[in-house]
Design an enzyme around this catalytic site. Sequence first.
Site: not given
Ligand code: PNW
Length: 479
Positions: A167, A376
Amino acid sequence: MSRRSEFPADFVWSSATAAYQVEGAVAREGRGPSIWDTFAARPGTIADGSTGEVAIEHFDRFAADIDLMAGLGLNGYRYSLSWSRIQPDGRGAINRAGLDHYRRVAEALRERAVTPWVTLYHWDLPQPLEDAGGWLARDTAARFAEFAGIVATELGDVVGDWMTLNEPWCSAFLGYASGVHAPGRTEGARSLDAVHHLLLGHGLGTATIRAAAPDARVGIAVNLYSVRAASDTAADLDAARRIDGLSNRLFLEPLFRGQYPQDVLRDAVDPGWEDRLVRPGDTETIAAPLDFLGINYYSRHTVAGAEATVTSAGTDPSGTASTPEASAYPGSEGVRFVGTAAPRTQMGWEIHPDGLVDVLRQAHGYARDLPLYVTENGSAYADEVVSVAGERRVHDPERTAYLAAHVDACLAAISEGLPLRGYTAWSILDNFEWAWGYQRRFGLVYVDYDTQERILKDSARWLADFLAEREPAAPVESA
Ligand code: PNW
């Protein structure tokens, strides 16, 4: 409801974690500090004031945790390596103990017929590299490529499937624009410099991995969103173009077409940006052929232009403390995220399983022959432990419904001819959920943070039944 036997026999059924979220043991066996150690220690950054210092002790408990995965019938495990365990300074000297640890993890997986899927960078930059400019500095891309080459050389015999970055959108825009993630900087449009250096690191790292381990399969995991306009007014359609641009196309176009989307650059940065940042050869490096694309999918964005009159506010997904002055969408601060009637998870993220097919279709449009994996997908809910006939249980029907609906969406994608080869649940275990600390649980397996006890949630039991093609023990509530 789909059945496992409707999927290809070699479909990968996986679950995921990331090093800082699960390992703990942050000062053990020569590990150096990363930006997440520094960030989490700063007051006010993490909702519950917690850190990943202990996390869920996966560093010591990995063998038992892998037993859990194998017990559920999963045949893949996506996890990340802590760069700071392997190169505590982010450059130069190698810490053998770090490599030895990850060799043991890969071997434990293989012994249980679980395929390791390794992410090289899941947000935990060695602090000395941040001190030298972090991802705003071009040199960080070269340092990442060096790290990737070391790891592929040392572990290429036990790991075949590699993802360079997890990401990059989050690393660049949550780390350097909204500042809700480490290193917590609010640099506005300069965050696009981080995008370029992350993608350059991906491209250079792809080359060093291939040089070190010619049989390696190399990909990247991007978070994509299904984006739609709140209405078909020009303003709302323009908002959708902007958010699709910043979330999806800003990454897919350089990776697969060797160019940045010009409309996104026009909105976000000054006209000299490409001349300054992008050197000859960079775009070719970034667009180097890949063996697969990993897609992290959670939710849909419904967006409206600044002047639209929308009453119900949606949730900007970018975190707990994002403000208009520190937006995760540089140049598109006026765009509003609109609430819909659709149910949301505890994160405030809309549940929209069909959107998974949308993003798979979009990615496929860029790379027609490329195998796709969902790397994911998951949901957070406020789980509670209850006692059932003396046994500790966790009833999480919403998470089970979310999981089942997205597994169904995977089958729909395959049925329409999309080359989807695997599904990964986030996460196998509850863990340190970044800016939310331990206040958001994504696991299929509950972790008691006082005792470190692992308790299978009903969603994990459902998945085990699905994978074994047993009738589910309890009826699945619909989404
Ligand atoms: C992903 N947003 O994080 C990550 O790859 C993981 O480590 C995390 O635990 C999981 O999704 C759940 O949050 C994100 O703000 C965090 O759009 C924030 C965002 C997207 C993905």
